[in-house]
Write a protein that holds these residues in place. Structure first.
Motif, PDB file in Angstrom:
ATOM      1  N   LEU A   1       0.837  -1.190   0.000  1.00  0.00           N
ATOM      2  CA  LEU A   1       0.000   0.000   0.000  1.00  0.00           C
ATOM      3  C   LEU A   1       0.877   1.247   0.000  1.00  0.00           C
ATOM      4  O   LEU A   1       1.948   1.268   0.619  1.00  0.00           O
ATOM      5  CB  LEU A   1      -0.902   0.009   1.235  1.00  0.00           C
ATOM      6  CG  LEU A   1      -2.017  -1.038   1.276  1.00  0.00           C
ATOM      7  CD1 LEU A   1      -2.672  -1.057   2.666  1.00  0.00           C
ATOM      8  CD2 LEU A   1      -3.066  -0.777   0.198  1.00  0.00           C
ATOM      9  N   ASN A   2       0.404   2.275  -0.643  1.00  0.00           N
ATOM     10  CA  ASN A   2       1.182   3.510  -0.724  1.00  0.00           C
ATOM     11  C   ASN A   2       0.956   4.337   0.532  1.00  0.00           C
ATOM     12  O   ASN A   2       0.012   5.113   0.626  1.00  0.00           O
ATOM     13  CB  ASN A   2       0.807   4.318  -1.963  1.00  0.00           C
ATOM     14  CG  ASN A   2       1.779   5.447  -2.220  1.00  0.00           C
ATOM     15  OD1 ASN A   2       2.502   5.883  -1.314  1.00  0.00           O
ATOM     16  ND2 ASN A   2       1.823   5.923  -3.441  1.00  0.00           N
ATOM     17  N   PHE A   3       1.840   4.158   1.505  1.00  0.00           N
ATOM     18  CA  PHE A   3       1.712   4.887   2.770  1.00  0.00           C
ATOM     19  C   PHE A   3       2.141   6.347   2.639  1.00  0.00           C
ATOM     20  O   PHE A   3       2.131   7.079   3.621  1.00  0.00           O
ATOM     21  CB  PHE A   3       2.516   4.180   3.868  1.00  0.00           C
ATOM     22  CG  PHE A   3       1.691   3.220   4.677  1.00  0.00           C
ATOM     23  CD1 PHE A   3       0.767   2.387   4.074  1.00  0.00           C
ATOM     24  CD2 PHE A   3       1.845   3.146   6.044  1.00  0.00           C
ATOM     25  CE1 PHE A   3       0.005   1.504   4.813  1.00  0.00           C
ATOM     26  CE2 PHE A   3       1.085   2.273   6.805  1.00  0.00           C
ATOM     27  CZ  PHE A   3       0.162   1.447   6.190  1.00  0.00           C
TER      28      PHE A   3
ATOM     29  N   GLU B   1      -4.707   9.284   3.162  1.00  0.00           N
ATOM     30  CA  GLU B   1      -5.978   8.566   3.283  1.00  0.00           C
ATOM     31  C   GLU B   1      -5.781   7.066   3.444  1.00  0.00           C
ATOM     32  O   GLU B   1      -6.595   6.386   4.076  1.00  0.00           O
ATOM     33  CB  GLU B   1      -6.899   8.854   2.087  1.00  0.00           C
ATOM     34  CG  GLU B   1      -6.331   8.504   0.728  1.00  0.00           C
ATOM     35  CD  GLU B   1      -5.656   9.682   0.059  1.00  0.00           C
ATOM     36  OE1 GLU B   1      -5.953   9.913  -1.136  1.00  0.00           O
ATOM     37  OE2 GLU B   1      -4.844  10.374   0.709  1.00  0.00           O
ATOM     38  N   VAL B   2      -4.687   6.527   2.894  1.00  0.00           N
ATOM     39  CA  VAL B   2      -4.377   5.105   3.084  1.00  0.00           C
ATOM     40  C   VAL B   2      -4.026   4.850   4.546  1.00  0.00           C
ATOM     41  O   VAL B   2      -4.559   3.926   5.186  1.00  0.00           O
ATOM     42  CB  VAL B   2      -3.226   4.670   2.160  1.00  0.00           C
ATOM     43  CG1 VAL B   2      -2.833   3.220   2.459  1.00  0.00           C
ATOM     44  CG2 VAL B   2      -3.621   4.821   0.702  1.00  0.00           C
ATOM     45  N   VAL B   3      -3.136   5.658   5.087  1.00  0.00           N
ATOM     46  CA  VAL B   3      -2.737   5.509   6.481  1.00  0.00           C
ATOM     47  C   VAL B   3      -3.947   5.684   7.398  1.00  0.00           C
ATOM     48  O   VAL B   3      -4.138   4.911   8.353  1.00  0.00           O
ATOM     49  CB  VAL B   3      -1.631   6.532   6.832  1.00  0.00           C
ATOM     50  CG1 VAL B   3      -1.325   6.506   8.332  1.00  0.00           C
ATOM     51  CG2 VAL B   3      -0.365   6.244   6.032  1.00  0.00           C
TER      52      VAL B   3
ATOM     53  N   LEU C   1       7.914   7.750   6.053  1.00  0.00           N
ATOM     54  CA  LEU C   1       7.257   8.749   6.908  1.00  0.00           C
ATOM     55  C   LEU C   1       5.814   8.346   7.197  1.00  0.00           C
ATOM     56  O   LEU C   1       5.305   8.589   8.299  1.00  0.00           O
ATOM     57  CB  LEU C   1       7.301  10.124   6.241  1.00  0.00           C
ATOM     58  CG  LEU C   1       8.684  10.769   6.079  1.00  0.00           C
ATOM     59  CD1 LEU C   1       8.565  12.121   5.375  1.00  0.00           C
ATOM     60  CD2 LEU C   1       9.376  10.939   7.423  1.00  0.00           C
ATOM     61  N   GLY C   2       5.140   7.716   6.218  1.00  0.00           N
ATOM     62  CA  GLY C   2       3.779   7.235   6.452  1.00  0.00           C
ATOM     63  C   GLY C   2       3.730   6.108   7.470  1.00  0.00           C
ATOM     64  O   GLY C   2       2.823   6.045   8.317  1.00  0.00           O
ATOM     65  N   VAL C   3       4.722   5.192   7.417  1.00  0.00           N
ATOM     66  CA  VAL C   3       4.813   4.124   8.417  1.00  0.00           C
ATOM     67  C   VAL C   3       5.003   4.732   9.803  1.00  0.00           C
ATOM     68  O   VAL C   3       4.332   4.340  10.770  1.00  0.00           O
ATOM     69  CB  VAL C   3       5.966   3.164   8.072  1.00  0.00           C
ATOM     70  CG1 VAL C   3       6.189   2.162   9.209  1.00  0.00           C
ATOM     71  CG2 VAL C   3       5.689   2.429   6.768  1.00  0.00           C
ATOM     72  N   TYR C   4       5.899   5.701   9.908  1.00  0.00           N
ATOM     73  CA  TYR C   4       6.117   6.360  11.191  1.00  0.00           C
ATOM     74  C   TYR C   4       4.848   7.082  11.677  1.00  0.00           C
ATOM     75  O   TYR C   4       4.550   7.090  12.874  1.00  0.00           O
ATOM     76  CB  TYR C   4       7.266   7.367  11.077  1.00  0.00           C
ATOM     77  CG  TYR C   4       8.637   6.764  10.886  1.00  0.00           C
ATOM     78  CD1 TYR C   4       8.940   5.468  11.297  1.00  0.00           C
ATOM     79  CD2 TYR C   4       9.658   7.507  10.285  1.00  0.00           C
ATOM     80  CE1 TYR C   4      10.200   4.929  11.125  1.00  0.00           C
ATOM     81  CE2 TYR C   4      10.937   6.980  10.122  1.00  0.00           C
ATOM     82  CZ  TYR C   4      11.202   5.685  10.533  1.00  0.00           C
ATOM     83  OH  TYR C   4      12.452   5.151  10.373  1.00  0.00           O
ATOM     84  N   ARG C   5       4.108   7.676  10.752  1.00  0.00           N
ATOM     85  CA  ARG C   5       2.889   8.401  11.148  1.00  0.00           C
ATOM     86  C   ARG C   5       1.847   7.451  11.726  1.00  0.00           C
ATOM     87  O   ARG C   5       1.209   7.745  12.742  1.00  0.00           O
ATOM     88  CB  ARG C   5       2.306   9.167   9.958  1.00  0.00           C
ATOM     89  CG  ARG C   5       1.169  10.122  10.352  1.00  0.00           C
ATOM     90  CD  ARG C   5       0.793  11.039   9.215  1.00  0.00           C
ATOM     91  NE  ARG C   5      -0.101  10.414   8.269  1.00  0.00           N
ATOM     92  CZ  ARG C   5      -1.435  10.417   8.377  1.00  0.00           C
ATOM     93  NH1 ARG C   5      -2.038  11.003   9.400  1.00  0.00           N
ATOM     94  NH2 ARG C   5      -2.180   9.833   7.460  1.00  0.00           N
ATOM     95  N   LEU C   6       1.667   6.284  11.085  1.00  0.00           N
ATOM     96  CA  LEU C   6       0.704   5.318  11.604  1.00  0.00           C
ATOM     97  C   LEU C   6       1.142   4.813  12.975  1.00  0.00           C
ATOM     98  O   LEU C   6       0.335   4.716  13.906  1.00  0.00           O
ATOM     99  CB  LEU C   6       0.536   4.145  10.637  1.00  0.00           C
ATOM    100  CG  LEU C   6      -0.434   3.043  11.095  1.00  0.00           C
ATOM    101  CD1 LEU C   6      -1.820   3.617  11.394  1.00  0.00           C
ATOM    102  CD2 LEU C   6      -0.523   1.928  10.050  1.00  0.00           C
TER     103      LEU C   6
END
Length: 748
Positions: free
Chosen positions: A454-456, A460-462, A511-516
């Protein structure tokens, strides 16, 4: 009472010199006549004085120079803090900016500096921290390129009581044109010679973090990841050790990258034997579009200096990562003994089977039951279900809440496995949002284990995954989450970004992984997170900021784990090393090892079981119960004590040994592991480490002084040294035996 050390940062304006020190280490650099930062020294603490003499300049043929009519001052032959390519230095730079006219030449010069107490956080990135401003000092040096208006902030933090400096870089576009960052090193360190051995942690799935060594040579030696994760192949860490250095003596410099994506660590040795060590985001596939008034912050590098060998380096990393990188309620709390159902059931389970495993687990003293893959969506194999984080009603028709309640009624905590970053095409999420995959337009997607990424980089994905996970966490009142990630990134492209931003996709994903993670740990501070990436594929410091422990390897064979855990301990604290007792024959190697040895290896980590207790014999269940009692009694010492490696499985395939000593030195636990039995083997003694020479220690009703155990050593000879004559006097030994000794201070 020992006076605590204080970090100091001084600026001597008459020499334009900076000196970072804490009484144990010193780091020095100065501003040159044309405002460049020249590195002077890094190592054992030095007194305050003028060190300008360390800047050596000589005329050399085929050299270019900074100033007309000056045949001495060339950046090619000077050690620097933030080097650039193309303005007399031909080595690899710390930064490369592409300007709108296509030029990549920059000239960053000293603009200002500030010294502050404490340590600033890094925007949207994991980083080490302090809880009291007296724990560290931070120097921020601002450099400016006058032509473009771009400013660079170099951050140096020195800790008061550890031989550690952290480095990161912030780039601020204060000009009126767009800049493209093509390369940014968080650390660039020029060392005055090349008399080092390079040590790295490399491997592959199932054999992660194998120690590899080689001498530095002229040219470039490097490790990297281009997989979107830090990877099984190379850990984002390197040590440079002097030729005479070993575990307990000699100089060692360790550098670790607090990042979970693509990285590059390289040592460039020029033909004058100057070593340039650089650590940062891998420039391969990276480019960051920086508009006017925007900034970019690079991830942090942790730099450790030790003059007491590799163990000294490791203990510094262990203390920092355990107390000032890991966060939250579980940072120093005793970790629960867990049982994971994966190798017991794989996808073949229902509520009744799981509860029966949990009941047996409770009987032997397990504290946490973890349900692994298969509980969600239409998940009957690895081809479907990922992305659908709602209960698989065919397996669990009463819901996840019902199972969690039954497990909790037994007195156990309850945990679940998630793989939030992935999706199967056979899923509700994919059918509704096929554009959420990372993929390249008009090309077929490549899969890994029948799954896609998935494109983190999409908020909206996160947010969607976060909301799905929250419903399950709330319904089951989760105590623990195992966060897995089972494939690297391919087909890397983001159709929402313009052409000049495609080099941002890898970093935006991280950065998206870290945000989740940040949203989840903030909302659920009591949940214990364990990170995983097909075992050790993303065992890096960035993950420890969110999850204080990591599943170390999918290879759970005890003998294989000796090398894996030994190598991992070079950098990571024992509390972070997920280590379980699994069934035999082992599912990865088909090896049969004694259950005692499987436990003795797994004790030195976040301990648990990966098997079906109902398949064990009554005698084995008694052993399991005793193992759990032992671990509960000593886990605080194991996780928070000082760890010492004694015998390396990389030097001797047939023996491994390590030990841990409590903070007060009143308790020590020593472990020795043997491979194959040997006929008529030699007698053997092993010198212990870290004990108090003034204490007497009791081992199995016998008394020994700390001095004799550290100098004369502990006798570890086993019965294979000779033929067994009297079975009552000597214990029969077998392949893969192990022993543990508990040392306790004798109270007088």
């Amino acid at each position: 009472m020992v006076k605590k050390q204080q970090a100091t940062i001084t600026y001597q304006s008459e020499m334009n010199q900076f000196h970072l020190s804490n009484g144990e280490i010193s780091y020095l650099f100065q501003v040159s006549s044309d405002e460049k930062l020249l590195h002077l020294y890094y190592g054992k603490a030095l007194p305050e004085k003028d060190y300008s003499y360390l800047v050596e300049m000589h005329h050399r043929p085929m050299t270019t120079y900074r100033q007309e009519n000056d045949l001495l001052y060339s950046l090619e032959h000077l050690k620097q803090e933030f080097p650039e390519y193309g303005s007399t230095d031909f080595r690899h730079p710390a930064i490369s900016l592409r300007q709108e006219n296509g030029s990549k030449i920059s000239d960053f010069t000293y603009h200002s500096h500030k010294i502050t107490s404490g340590k600033p956080s890094l925007e949207n990135l994991p980083a080490t921290y302090v809880e009291d401003e007296n724990e560290s000092k931070t120097l921020t040096v601002t450099l400016k390129d006058s032509l473009t208006g771009v400013e660079v902030e170099l951050l140096y933090t020195i800790f008061s009581e550890l031989p550690i400096i952290t480095r990161s870089v912030r780039v601020v576009n204060k000009g009126n044109q767009t800049q493209a960052i093509e390369q940014i090193a968080s650390l660039s360190l020029d060392l005055p010679d090349a008399e080092y051995d390079w040590m790295q942690l490399s491997g592959a799935w199932g054999r992660e973090r194998t120690i590899k060594e080689r001498p530095l040579q002229q040219g470039i030696q490097s490790i990297e990841s281009t997989r979107g994760i830090s990877s099984h192949q190379h850990n984002p860490f390197v040590a440079l050790k002097r030729k005479n250095a070993d575990e307990f003596q000699g100089e060692v410099i360790g550098a670790s990258f607090v990042y979970s994506g693509n990285f590059l660590i390289q040592a460039e040795v020029d033909t004058w034997d100057v070593t340039r060590l650089q650590v940062g985001i891998n420039p391969f596939g990276f480019e960051w579009k920086l508009l006017p008034n925007e900034s970019f912050t690079s991830p942090e590098v942790v730099l450790v200096y030790s003059d007491t060998g590799l163990n000294g380096m490791s203990q510094a990393f262990h203390q920092l990562f355990r107390k000032r990188l890991a966060r939250g309620n579980w940072r120093e709390k005793d970790r629960p003994v867990l049982i994971n159902n994966w190798e017991a059931t794989y996808f073949d389970f229902d509520e009744e089977k799981l509860v029966s495993i949990a009941e047996k687990a409770h009987d032997v003293g397990v504290e946490l039951f973890v349900l692994d893959d298969g509980w969600f969506g239409e998940r009957n194999d690895d081809r479907a279900g990922l992305g659908d984080w709602f209960v698989n009603e065919k397996r669990l028709p009463k819901g996840i809440g019902s199972l969690a309640e039954k497990v909790r009624d037994l007195g156990l905590k309850f945990g679940l496995w998630f793989e939030p970053e992935m999706v199967n095409k056979d899923s509700k999420l994919y059918r509704e949002h096929p554009d959420w995959l990372i993929h390249t337009p008009n090309r077929k997607e490549n899969h890994g284990r029948n799954q896609f990424v998935l494109n983190f980089g999409f908020d909206e994905v996160v947010d969607n995954i976060f909301n799905q996970m929250c419903k399950i966490i709330d319904e089951s009142k989760l105590d623990y989450i195992k966060w897995d990630m089972n494939r690297p990134l391919t087909d890397v492209y983001d159709h929402r970004l313009d052409i000049r931003q495609q080099g941002e996709v890898f970093h935006r994903y991280v950065l998206g992984v870290y945000r989740l993670y940040e949203m989840l740990v903030t909302r659920y501070p009591n949940v214990l997170f364990e990170s995983c990436s097909s075992g050790g594929g993303r065992f890096d410091p960035g993950m420890l900021y969110y999850a204080p422990q990591t599943w170390t390897s999918d290879d759970s064979d005890a003998i294989e784990r000796l090398k894996i855990q030994y190598g991992t301990s070079l950098l990571y604290p024992i509390s972070s090393i997920g280590a379980h007792v699994s069934m035999v024959p082992n599912h990865q190697t088909n090896r049969i090892t004694p259950i005692e040895t499987r436990g003795n290896v797994a004790f030195f980590g976040a301990f648990g079981y990966e098997l079906d207790l109902n398949q064990l014999t009554p005698q084995e269940l008694i052993i399991v119960e005793e193992q759990i009692k032992f671990y509960k009694k000593h886990r605080s010492t194991i996780h928070n004590g000082s760890f010492y490696r004694l015998l390396s499985p990389f030097d001797n395939d047939n023996q491994t040994a390590w030990m841990v000593v409590s903070k007060d030195q009143k308790t020590a636990i020593v472990a020795h592991y043997k491979g194959l039995n040997e006929v008529n083997r030699a007698f053997q003694r092993m010198q212990l480490k870290g004990l108090n020479s003034q204490f007497d220690y009791q081992i199995k009703q016998q008394s020994y002084s700390g001095t004799e155990l550290m100098n004369a050593g502990l006798v570890i000879t086993d019965s294979s040294s000779g033929q067994i004559i009297d079975q009552n006097d000597q214990t029969e030994t077998h392949d893969f035996d192990s022993r543990i000794w508990v040392l306790t201070k004798e109270e007088r």
